[in-house]
Scaffold this active site. Structure first.
Site, PDB file in Angstrom:
ATOM      1  N   HIS A 117       4.793   1.537  -7.930  1.00 33.99           N
ATOM      2  CA  HIS A 117       3.557   0.588  -7.962  1.00 33.99           C
ATOM      3  C   HIS A 117       2.525   0.468  -9.055  1.00 33.99           C
ATOM      4  CE1 HIS A 117       4.122   1.304  -3.415  1.00 33.99           C
ATOM      5  NE2 HIS A 117       4.686   0.167  -3.695  1.00 33.99           N
ATOM      6  N   GLY A 173       0.887  -1.250   0.012  1.00 35.95           N
ATOM      7  CA  GLY A 173       0.078   0.118   0.218  1.00 35.95           C
ATOM      8  C   GLY A 173       0.812   1.095   0.006  1.00 35.95           C
ATOM      9  N   ALA A 174       0.167   2.529   0.278  1.00 32.17           N
ATOM     10  CA  ALA A 174       0.866   3.761   0.345  1.00 32.17           C
ATOM     11  C   ALA A 174       1.302   3.835  -1.102  1.00 32.17           C
ATOM     12  CB  ALA A 174       1.785   3.815   1.351  1.00 32.17           C
ATOM     13  N   LEU A 175       0.448   3.643  -2.167  1.00 31.18           N
ATOM     14  CA  LEU A 175       0.954   3.549  -3.494  1.00 31.18           C
ATOM     15  C   LEU A 175       1.335   4.712  -4.192  1.00 31.18           C
ATOM     16  CD1 LEU A 175      -2.108   1.057  -4.644  1.00 31.18           C
ATOM     17  CD2 LEU A 175       0.143   0.341  -3.690  1.00 31.18           C
ATOM     18  N   ARG A 199       8.761   4.606   1.642  1.00 35.47           N
ATOM     19  CA  ARG A 199       9.270   5.220   2.924  1.00 35.47           C
ATOM     20  C   ARG A 199       9.819   6.578   2.646  1.00 35.47           C
ATOM     21  NH1 ARG A 199      10.549  -0.522   3.633  1.00 35.47           N
ATOM     22  NH2 ARG A 199       9.820  -1.030   5.679  1.00 35.47           N
ATOM     23  N   SER A 235       9.528   5.484  -3.321  1.00 38.88           N
ATOM     24  CA  SER A 235       9.298   4.315  -1.990  1.00 38.88           C
ATOM     25  C   SER A 235       8.427   4.886  -1.163  1.00 38.88           C
ATOM     26  CB  SER A 235      10.713   4.259  -1.326  1.00 38.88           C
ATOM     27  OG  SER A 235      10.498   3.567  -0.089  1.00 38.88           O
TER      28      SER A 235
END
Ligand code: AMP
Length: 286
Positions: free
Chosen positions: A41, A35-37, A191, A189
């Site tokens: 992605h 997730g947190a696309l 992150r 990313s």
């Protein structure tokens, strides 16, 4: 008509849909994510759409691949945003099981990742790849895809999963997609959201440094000197800790690189509390 991606949360519901597709002779591609696309992605989803009739995108933040001191609790979550992006990207199913569905009470079987997991990330995150191998094995069994698409961003993960699929004769093909980057070279990313403004300015140095390592490695300069210089360069740029900068065989990830074989530069380094990883090919544009 606007495309609609269906959100499924139980294995039972998932099987019902995939069984229907199978009986219609449709092929299935899986894109596993946490997730947190971002655009990286979504490039995998696009690749998946080219590879199969139906696309399943899984969103599951897998607790077993995080060590207790790692960032599981603060890992970014944005299900509504992810769903909107996956509608636009025309995914067919968003497979979003809860932790209890994935690991019900009594769950106790695990997959041990093979030799590709032994060092690099494996040295710094000892149980990480066992967690990845186990959850991917479950995802493959749940979704029964013809192919699964993974990013080269996590290059060692790809090597570990190739070994998993080969060693256990899993009936699917793995597809590798190139790393999507910001304009300044930083690999996208989830992150990156952790980075402060100052850290974000320093972060592209990781790509710049490993690109430089790749150029030097292609000239035949001694690898130990090249990687030591790169480590010093990252510290100078403002990275607070460098876990590794390595030149490896691109297929086996072995440190013994023979002439004529393709090579890969892989690195991991910290900016404060955020750990970034990246990799590039030696000798080709990446
Ligand atoms: P994650 O959600 O970070 O676990 O990543 C899910 C998948 O997306 C993995 O196959 C990653 O390698 C891939 N991925 C992550 N970042 C990128 C990127 N910048 N470019 C291409 N693929 C990526």
């Amino acid at each position: 008509m606007k495309h609609s991606a269906k959100v499924i949360r139980t294995v039972r519901d998932l099987r019902q849909v995939t069984a229907g597709w199978r009986s219609d002779g449709k092929t299935i591609a899986l894109v596993p994510t946490m997730g947190a696309l971002h655009r990286g992605h979504l490039a995998l989803v696009e690749r998946a759409r080219k590879s199969a009739d139906k696309v399943v995108v899984s969103i599951f933040i897998n607790p077993t691949q995080f060590a207790p001191h790692e960032d599981l609790a603060r890992y970014p979550r944005d299900e509504a945003g992810d769903l909107a992006k996956l509608q636009d990207a025309q995914a067919d199913i968003v497979w979003s099981p809860g932790v209890d569905e994935m690991y019900p009470a009594g769950f106790s079987t695990g997959v041990k990742a093979g030799s590709a997991a032994a060092d690099l990330e494996g040295a710094f995150r000892p149980h990480h790849f066992d967690g990845v191998a186990t959850v991917c094995c479950k995802l493959f069994n749940q979704v029964t895809p013809d192919c699964a698409v993974f990013g080269e961003k996590d290059y060692q993960q790809l090597a570990v999963l190739r070994q998993l699929v080969d060693d256990l004769n899993m009936p699917l093909t793995l597809v590798a997609a190139p790393t999507v980057r910001e304009r300044d070279g930083l690999a996208l990313s989830s992150r990156n959201a952790y980075l402060s403004e100052r850290e974000r300015q320093i972060a592209p140095a990781l790509y710049a440094v490993i690109t430089d390592v790749a150029a030097k490695a292609a000239t035949g300069a001694p690898f130990t000197v090249i990687t030591a210089d790169a480590t010093a360069g990252l510290a100078e740029a403002g990275f607070t800790k460098v876990d590794y900068v390595e030149i490896r065989d691109a297929q086996t990830l072995s440190a013994s690189v023979s002439p004529g074989k393709s090579m890969r530069v892989l690195a991991a380094a910290w900016l404060g509390k955020t750990r970034l990883i990246d990799n590039v090919a030696v000798g080709t544009q990446d």
